[in-house]
Scaffold this motif. Structure first.
Motif, PDB file in Angstrom:
ATOM      1  N   MET A 161       0.823  -1.212   0.000  1.00 41.02           N
ATOM      2  CA  MET A 161       0.000   0.000   0.000  1.00 41.02           C
ATOM      3  C   MET A 161       0.858   1.264   0.000  1.00 41.02           C
ATOM      4  N   LEU A 162       1.954   1.255   0.746  1.00 42.26           N
ATOM      5  CA  LEU A 162       2.827   2.426   0.784  1.00 42.26           C
ATOM      6  C   LEU A 162       3.531   2.642  -0.548  1.00 42.26           C
ATOM      7  N   ALA A 163       3.954   1.557  -1.188  1.00 40.84           N
ATOM      8  CA  ALA A 163       4.676   1.669  -2.460  1.00 40.84           C
ATOM      9  C   ALA A 163       3.731   1.759  -3.646  1.00 40.84           C
ATOM     10  N   GLY A 164       2.520   1.251  -3.501  1.00 37.95           N
ATOM     11  CA  GLY A 164       1.559   1.272  -4.596  1.00 37.95           C
ATOM     12  C   GLY A 164       1.873   0.296  -5.695  1.00 37.95           C
ATOM     13  N   SER A 165       2.622  -0.785  -5.384  1.00 41.89           N
ATOM     14  CA  SER A 165       3.026  -1.728  -6.419  1.00 41.89           C
ATOM     15  C   SER A 165       3.496  -3.026  -5.792  1.00 41.89           C
ATOM     16  N   PHE A 166       3.393  -4.114  -6.597  1.00 44.56           N
ATOM     17  CA  PHE A 166       3.980  -5.393  -6.221  1.00 44.56           C
ATOM     18  C   PHE A 166       5.371  -5.564  -6.818  1.00 44.56           C
ATOM     19  N   ASN A 167       5.810  -4.572  -7.587  1.00 38.01           N
ATOM     20  CA  ASN A 167       7.125  -4.621  -8.202  1.00 38.01           C
ATOM     21  C   ASN A 167       8.194  -4.333  -7.158  1.00 38.01           C
ATOM     22  N   LEU A 168       9.166  -5.232  -6.994  1.00 33.58           N
ATOM     23  CA  LEU A 168      10.168  -5.085  -5.940  1.00 33.58           C
ATOM     24  C   LEU A 168      11.063  -3.874  -6.178  1.00 33.58           C
ATOM     25  N   PRO A 183       7.826   2.960   9.261  1.00 33.23           N
ATOM     26  CA  PRO A 183       6.353   3.012   9.331  1.00 33.23           C
ATOM     27  C   PRO A 183       5.703   1.639   9.400  1.00 33.23           C
ATOM     28  N   GLN A 184       6.438   0.596   9.036  1.00 33.80           N
ATOM     29  CA  GLN A 184       5.880  -0.756   9.017  1.00 33.80           C
ATOM     30  C   GLN A 184       6.583  -1.664  10.027  1.00 33.80           C
ATOM     31  N   GLY A 185       6.923  -1.123  11.179  1.00 33.23           N
ATOM     32  CA  GLY A 185       7.621  -1.917  12.184  1.00 33.23           C
ATOM     33  C   GLY A 185       6.837  -3.144  12.626  1.00 33.23           C
ATOM     34  N   LEU A 186       5.517  -2.987  12.784  1.00 35.28           N
ATOM     35  CA  LEU A 186       4.685  -4.114  13.195  1.00 35.28           C
ATOM     36  C   LEU A 186       4.640  -5.180  12.104  1.00 35.28           C
ATOM     37  N   GLY A 187       4.455  -4.741  10.871  1.00 28.66           N
ATOM     38  CA  GLY A 187       4.458  -5.683   9.759  1.00 28.66           C
ATOM     39  C   GLY A 187       5.794  -6.386   9.615  1.00 28.66           C
ATOM     40  N   PHE A 188       6.883  -5.663   9.873  1.00 30.73           N
ATOM     41  CA  PHE A 188       8.211  -6.265   9.814  1.00 30.73           C
ATOM     42  C   PHE A 188       8.356  -7.387  10.840  1.00 30.73           C
ATOM     43  N   CYS A 189       7.905  -7.168  12.056  1.00 32.44           N
ATOM     44  CA  CYS A 189       8.007  -8.192  13.104  1.00 32.44           C
ATOM     45  C   CYS A 189       7.199  -9.433  12.739  1.00 32.44           C
ATOM     46  N   VAL A 190       5.990  -9.229  12.202  1.00 28.22           N
ATOM     47  CA  VAL A 190       5.161 -10.366  11.799  1.00 28.22           C
ATOM     48  C   VAL A 190       5.819 -11.121  10.651  1.00 28.22           C
ATOM     49  N   LEU A 297      -0.336 -13.410  15.767  1.00 27.62           N
ATOM     50  CA  LEU A 297       0.171 -12.803  14.538  1.00 27.62           C
ATOM     51  C   LEU A 297      -0.935 -12.419  13.566  1.00 27.62           C
ATOM     52  N   LEU A 298      -1.993 -13.229  13.479  1.00 26.08           N
ATOM     53  CA  LEU A 298      -3.098 -12.868  12.587  1.00 26.08           C
ATOM     54  C   LEU A 298      -3.763 -11.557  13.000  1.00 26.08           C
ATOM     55  N   PRO A 299      -4.156 -11.382  14.273  1.00 22.36           N
ATOM     56  CA  PRO A 299      -4.723 -10.076  14.666  1.00 22.36           C
ATOM     57  C   PRO A 299      -3.744  -8.913  14.463  1.00 22.36           C
ATOM     58  N   LEU A 300      -2.461  -9.142  14.752  1.00 25.80           N
ATOM     59  CA  LEU A 300      -1.481  -8.060  14.585  1.00 25.80           C
ATOM     60  C   LEU A 300      -1.322  -7.680  13.119  1.00 25.80           C
ATOM     61  N   SER A 301      -1.304  -8.664  12.232  1.00 30.99           N
ATOM     62  CA  SER A 301      -1.167  -8.354  10.809  1.00 30.99           C
ATOM     63  C   SER A 301      -2.396  -7.613  10.283  1.00 30.99           C
ATOM     64  N   LEU A 302      -3.587  -8.008  10.738  1.00 26.84           N
ATOM     65  CA  LEU A 302      -4.811  -7.292  10.339  1.00 26.84           C
ATOM     66  C   LEU A 302      -4.809  -5.867  10.892  1.00 26.84           C
ATOM     67  N   LEU A 303      -4.336  -5.706  12.136  1.00 31.76           N
ATOM     68  CA  LEU A 303      -4.238  -4.375  12.730  1.00 31.76           C
ATOM     69  C   LEU A 303      -3.285  -3.492  11.932  1.00 31.76           C
ATOM     70  N   ASN A 304      -2.179  -4.072  11.481  1.00 31.55           N
ATOM     71  CA  ASN A 304      -1.218  -3.306  10.686  1.00 31.55           C
ATOM     72  C   ASN A 304      -1.826  -2.854   9.371  1.00 31.55           C
ATOM     73  N   VAL A 305      -2.600  -3.744   8.718  1.00 34.26           N
ATOM     74  CA  VAL A 305      -3.255  -3.382   7.456  1.00 34.26           C
ATOM     75  C   VAL A 305      -4.255  -2.256   7.677  1.00 34.26           C
ATOM     76  N   MET A 306      -5.065  -2.358   8.719  1.00 29.50           N
ATOM     77  CA  MET A 306      -6.079  -1.336   8.996  1.00 29.50           C
ATOM     78  C   MET A 306      -5.430  -0.005   9.343  1.00 29.50           C
ATOM     79  N   ALA A 307      -4.380  -0.026  10.143  1.00 27.69           N
ATOM     80  CA  ALA A 307      -3.706   1.211  10.523  1.00 27.69           C
ATOM     81  C   ALA A 307      -3.059   1.879   9.316  1.00 27.69           C
ATOM     82  N   THR A 308      -2.420   1.097   8.459  1.00 21.24           N
ATOM     83  CA  THR A 308      -1.791   1.660   7.260  1.00 21.24           C
ATOM     84  C   THR A 308      -2.833   2.265   6.333  1.00 21.24           C
TER      85      THR A 308
END
Length: 318
Positions: A161-168, A183-190, A297-308
């Motif tokens: 979402m931050l990059a707007g692309s699936f291209n690496l 900005p994605q510290g939570l996503g990084f940990c998961v 991890l599932l709730p945390l990953s969903l929380l990260n998506v919603m927050a972003t």
């Protein structure tokens, strides 16, 4: 395709296999250092030739297939495990203009797809072995890998979402001002925990629990077939580390050094961290592992998506 690109496609897999082999020596030396004991120190200076000795032994070891095994599937399983890992490396950008295979617009989805196909390797190995210990290890591995791939994919949605692309390459370019680990510290940990489970590394190596299952899904394997599973695991460590460097640590970006060196340095730091976890943490029980995934991890990953998504919507609101 240019000659340079063709050479990279042909030689790249061999370089990755060599890197995975050397990593076995690096892990042994670092584990010895951190656990205050000797690592390999007999074969060559500092035990440097130990991987060569191990590889030679596996190459000439008797390649035995149990008479009760499904022969064709038994042979196919390690091939799938090896190929899915090697194909995943093809779309990871080493620099702004350098890939092993090429720049793919959906590179991140391609890698996740290859990881999903890797489940077949452990399931088929456990089933084709016709052994209760191998079958239990294969079922554990399948449940673990499929479960943690859910959280792995969700943890990466914030980056996409931050990059707007699936291209690496686009994802790395989007980190020009700020690495996504901030900005994605939570996503990084998961993603880090899901990567450990995906590669069957301690403390998440339950499919290979020797005190319970002998050696898990590859109990009946020997010779080069066992070596393929072994090397695929270490190549998977490098793959997850390279993904972390690409998605969260700015990829090849950095001052002073050459871009390829920055990418190698960041990947190496993550690999060393993976090894340190093995030296420091005990193995979890299987029920604890699955509970961690689905209940934490599932709730945390969903929380990260919603927050972003919320932050991006607020930014876009005039």
């Amino acid at each position: 395709m240019t000659r340079a690109s063709l050479a990279l496609v042909v030689l790249g897999p061999f370089a990755l296999l060599g890197l995975a082999t050397v990593l076995t020596w690096v892990e042994r030396r670092l584990l010895g250092l951190w656990q205050d004991r000797h690592g390999p120190n007999r074969v060559g200076p500092g035990g440097l030739f130990q991987p060569v000795a191990d590889g030679t032994k596996i190459l000439f070891k008797q390649d035995w297939i149990p008479p009760f095994a499904d022969r064709s599937v038994f042979i196919l399983a390690p091939v799938i495990g090896m190929m899915t890992v090697l194909l995943s490396f093809g779309v990871i950008p080493l620099t702004d203009t350098l890939w092993i295979a090429g720049n793919l617009n959906v590179g991140l989805l391609f890698i996740l797809g290859m990881m999903g196909l890797g489940v077949y390797a452990v399931v088929l190995a456990g089933w084709a072995s016709n052994s209760k210990y191998a079958l239990l290890g294969g079922m554990r591995a399948a449940a673990q890998m499929i479960s943690y791939e859910v959280f792995m994919g969700l943890s990466l949605l914030g980056v996409v979402m931050l990059a707007g692309s699936f291209n690496l390459r686009t994802i790395v370019s989007a980190q020009a001002g700020l690495w996504f680990i901030v900005p994605q510290g939570l996503g990084f940990c998961v993603f880090l925990l899901a990567g450990l489970a995906e590669t069957h590394r301690l403390p998440f190596d339950l499919p290979e629990g020797e005190n319970e299952l002998g050696a898990g899904f590859h109990t009946e394997y020997s010779g080069m077939k066992f070596g393929m599973f072994f090397i695929a695991e270490y190549a998977g460590i490098v793959l997850i580390s390279a993904l972390i460097a690409t998605l969260y640590l700015g990829g090849w970006r950095g001052p002073w050094l050459a871009p390829a060196l920055w990418f190698a340095l960041k990947t190496g730091v993550v690999v060393v961290f993976f090894i340190l976890l093995r030296a420091a943490l005990p193995r979890l029980r299987y029920d604890q592992l699955m509970a961690l995934g689905w209940k934490v991890l599932l709730p945390l990953s969903l929380l990260n998506v919603m927050a972003t998504a919320t932050v991006l919507m607020l930014r876009a609101t005039p």
